[in-house]
Motif scaffolding. Structure first.
Motif, PDB file in Angstrom:
ATOM      1  N   ALA A 274       0.834  -1.210   0.000  1.00 29.37           N
ATOM      2  CA  ALA A 274       0.000   0.000   0.000  1.00 29.37           C
ATOM      3  C   ALA A 274       0.863   1.252   0.000  1.00 29.37           C
ATOM      4  N   ILE A 275       1.871   1.272   0.849  1.00 30.31           N
ATOM      5  CA  ILE A 275       2.753   2.448   0.911  1.00 30.31           C
ATOM      6  C   ILE A 275       3.531   2.608  -0.387  1.00 30.31           C
ATOM      7  N   PHE A 276       3.969   1.493  -0.958  1.00 25.60           N
ATOM      8  CA  PHE A 276       4.707   1.546  -2.230  1.00 25.60           C
ATOM      9  C   PHE A 276       3.834   2.145  -3.344  1.00 25.60           C
ATOM     10  N   LEU A 277       2.586   1.708  -3.435  1.00 24.38           N
ATOM     11  CA  LEU A 277       1.686   2.258  -4.457  1.00 24.38           C
ATOM     12  C   LEU A 277       1.465   3.749  -4.255  1.00 24.38           C
ATOM     13  N   LEU A 278       1.314   4.146  -3.000  1.00 19.95           N
ATOM     14  CA  LEU A 278       1.096   5.561  -2.695  1.00 19.95           C
ATOM     15  C   LEU A 278       2.337   6.380  -3.070  1.00 19.95           C
ATOM     16  N   PHE A 279       3.511   5.909  -2.695  1.00 18.64           N
ATOM     17  CA  PHE A 279       4.746   6.607  -3.047  1.00 18.64           C
ATOM     18  C   PHE A 279       4.928   6.667  -4.567  1.00 18.64           C
ATOM     19  N   THR A 280       4.603   5.557  -5.247  1.00 22.63           N
ATOM     20  CA  THR A 280       4.761   5.514  -6.707  1.00 22.63           C
ATOM     21  C   THR A 280       3.883   6.561  -7.390  1.00 22.63           C
ATOM     22  N   ALA A 281       2.627   6.665  -6.946  1.00 24.08           N
ATOM     23  CA  ALA A 281       1.716   7.650  -7.541  1.00 24.08           C
ATOM     24  C   ALA A 281       2.257   9.066  -7.336  1.00 24.08           C
ATOM     25  N   ILE A 282       2.734   9.350  -6.138  1.00 26.72           N
ATOM     26  CA  ILE A 282       3.259  10.694  -5.858  1.00 26.72           C
ATOM     27  C   ILE A 282       4.520  10.963  -6.675  1.00 26.72           C
ATOM     28  N   GLN A 283       5.384   9.967  -6.803  1.00 27.41           N
ATOM     29  CA  GLN A 283       6.632  10.145  -7.536  1.00 27.41           C
ATOM     30  C   GLN A 283       6.387  10.312  -9.033  1.00 27.41           C
TER      31      GLN A 283
ATOM     32  N   GLY B 229      -3.530   2.647  -3.475  1.00 30.34           N
ATOM     33  CA  GLY B 229      -2.595   2.697  -2.360  1.00 30.34           C
ATOM     34  C   GLY B 229      -3.222   3.289  -1.116  1.00 30.34           C
ATOM     35  N   LEU B 230      -4.027   4.337  -1.294  1.00 29.63           N
ATOM     36  CA  LEU B 230      -4.665   4.987  -0.144  1.00 29.63           C
ATOM     37  C   LEU B 230      -5.675   4.058   0.530  1.00 29.63           C
ATOM     38  N   ILE B 231      -6.477   3.367  -0.300  1.00 30.09           N
ATOM     39  CA  ILE B 231      -7.458   2.428   0.264  1.00 30.09           C
ATOM     40  C   ILE B 231      -6.744   1.290   0.999  1.00 30.09           C
ATOM     41  N   MET B 232      -5.691   0.755   0.359  1.00 29.87           N
ATOM     42  CA  MET B 232      -4.946  -0.336   0.997  1.00 29.87           C
ATOM     43  C   MET B 232      -4.286   0.135   2.287  1.00 29.87           C
ATOM     44  N   LEU B 233      -3.806   1.392   2.262  1.00 27.99           N
ATOM     45  CA  LEU B 233      -3.169   1.934   3.463  1.00 27.99           C
ATOM     46  C   LEU B 233      -4.175   2.041   4.611  1.00 27.99           C
ATOM     47  N   ILE B 234      -5.379   2.523   4.300  1.00 29.48           N
ATOM     48  CA  ILE B 234      -6.416   2.652   5.337  1.00 29.48           C
ATOM     49  C   ILE B 234      -6.763   1.282   5.916  1.00 29.48           C
ATOM     50  N   PHE B 235      -6.951   0.304   5.015  1.00 30.42           N
ATOM     51  CA  PHE B 235      -7.279  -1.048   5.492  1.00 30.42           C
ATOM     52  C   PHE B 235      -6.127  -1.645   6.296  1.00 30.42           C
TER      53      PHE B 235
ATOM     54  N   LEU C 158      12.962   2.818  -0.216  1.00 26.68           N
ATOM     55  CA  LEU C 158      14.151   2.271  -0.887  1.00 26.68           C
ATOM     56  C   LEU C 158      13.804   1.707  -2.258  1.00 26.68           C
ATOM     57  N   LEU C 159      12.660   1.019  -2.350  1.00 30.28           N
ATOM     58  CA  LEU C 159      12.242   0.434  -3.627  1.00 30.28           C
ATOM     59  C   LEU C 159      11.910   1.518  -4.649  1.00 30.28           C
ATOM     60  N   VAL C 160      11.167   2.551  -4.209  1.00 32.34           N
ATOM     61  CA  VAL C 160      10.819   3.652  -5.122  1.00 32.34           C
ATOM     62  C   VAL C 160      12.082   4.408  -5.537  1.00 32.34           C
TER      63      VAL C 160
END
Length: 392
Positions: A29-38, A279-285, A339-341
């Protein structure tokens, strides 16, 4: 010794596989969120950084759509011009002034015989993509400077010269050739020497200085007819979908290759929105699952925690032990995502550089700030959840 006892009494109540799955979900979830922002940060960088400025992408040459209904009615009137100036995507407008006089251009060299009737246009110098040239004219000047489209030279070298058995010409050779321009009117024809001083990718017209257009129109007595039929707008983001929408609503036309970027922009916006929303939905869950996981862990260890308190352990010691139990793993999920992003950003930067596209080597400030915000958020959620149930 005390922590060893706590670990035996409390940690055995929680399943390691469950917490690993929960942390994997949080990491994704955090990776998807970071990817969208990046991705969004990279796109903004591509638009605004001077290293990526496309010399033809920021300027759009506009005219009315010409069809059977608009033949003879392609003038851009003052109402439409004012409306265009008010649009948020318009930074600056340059009017293309056409010549309203008859003219011809010919070569004075026997090795390069050439003659044709011609028309000219002028544009404010700030809209010209050829730099470090003196693009002005006076009646007593040695020659008229002319800028021609690059495609004219391509047509000559790869079509006309071959069919007519003429030599191919490099841009440097063409700039040395002296042409003769003749302006016609009811009076005697007037002759001028002319030189090509540059080749443009921006405007597909024979450009001459504004002073020459004004002199020619005055000489031919056609000043009153100098209505605007084409113009150039400077825009920060030629991929803005609002541009193509405005053009469609007002029957305006431009180079479709440039507006095609708006379709790519829609695709990028859609991908970024889906990745960010997912990512945001997954982060909330994930946060809810972790909160419930901590609650369940404490509830399962309720008797052991009560016994430890009776034996002299303070709630603060238990809270600090549980916080150290859960928070470092969450922190590791955030750091692993960053680190992955960062790794993907570095790889993408090297790949794009081979295409002369430049993006930063490191993640953006927005991505870093989001990471810090998530660390603080997880710290607060973990601490408050533990405190709430330990002090019951």
């Amino acid at each position: 010794m005390f922590h060893s006892l706590l670990r035996k009494l409390i940690l055995n109540q929680s399943g390691k596989s469950k917490i690993l799955v929960a942390r994997l979900g949080l990491t994704i979830a955090i990776f998807l969120l970071f990817t969208a922002i990046q991705i969004q940060s990279n796109y903004d960088f591509l638009l605004n950084n001077s290293s990526n400025k496309d010399s033809i992408g920021d300027f759009l040459v506009i005219n009315k759509i010409l069809n059977n209904e608009t033949i003879g009615n392609t003038v851009i009137d003052s109402t439409l011009l004012s409306k265009l100036k008010e649009q948020p995507f318009t930074e600056e407008i340059g009017l293309l002034s056409p010549s309203r006089f008859k003219a011809s251009i010919q070569s004075i060299s026997d090795r390069f015989p050439f003659y044709t009737d011609i028309s000219f246009e002028s544009i404010p110098n700030t809209f010209i993509d050829i730099k470090n040239i003196d693009f002005s004219w006076r009646p007593d000047a040695d020659f008229v400077p002319v800028i021609v489209p690059n495609m004219f030279l391509d047509i000559y070298n790869f079509q006309f010269s071959i069919s007519q058995n003429l030599p191919q010409l490099s841009p440097e050779i063409v700039k040395m050739i002296v042409f003769k321009i003749t302006v016609y009117s009811d009076k005697e024809p007037v002759h001028f020497n002319a030189k090509i001083v540059g080749f443009s990718d921006r405007i597909a017209s024979m450009l001459v200085p504004t002073q020459f257009i004004q002199w020619g129109n005055q000489y031919a007595g056609t000043i009153e007819k100098n209505a605007v039929s084409r113009l150039v707008i400077k825009t920060k983001d030629p991929s803005n979908p609002a541009i193509s929408r405005f053009f469609k609503e007002n029957n305006l036309d431009t180079n479709d290759d440039k507006l095609r970027f708006s379709k790519y922009r829609k695709i990028i916006d859609t991908v970024v929105s889906i990745a960010g929303f997912t990512g945001l939905i997954m982060l909330i869950f994930s946060l809810l699952i972790f909160t419930l996981f901590i609650q369940l862990n404490i509830a399962n260890s309720k008797e052991e925690i009560g016994l430890l308190i009776i034996l002299g352990a303070s709630p603060f010691q238990l809270s600090r032990f549980l916080f150290r139990r859960f928070f470092p793993g969450n922190l590791l999920s955030i750091l692993a995502s960053i680190l992955l992003v960062s790794t993907l950003q570095f790889i993408l930067k090297n790949l794009l550089e081979t295409q002369a596209i430049f993006i930063p080597s490191f993640i953006s400030i927005s991505t870093a700030i989001t990471g810090i915000f998530l660390i603080m958020l997880l710290w607060i959620i973990t601490a408050r959840t533990i405190k709430k149930y330990i002090y019951l």
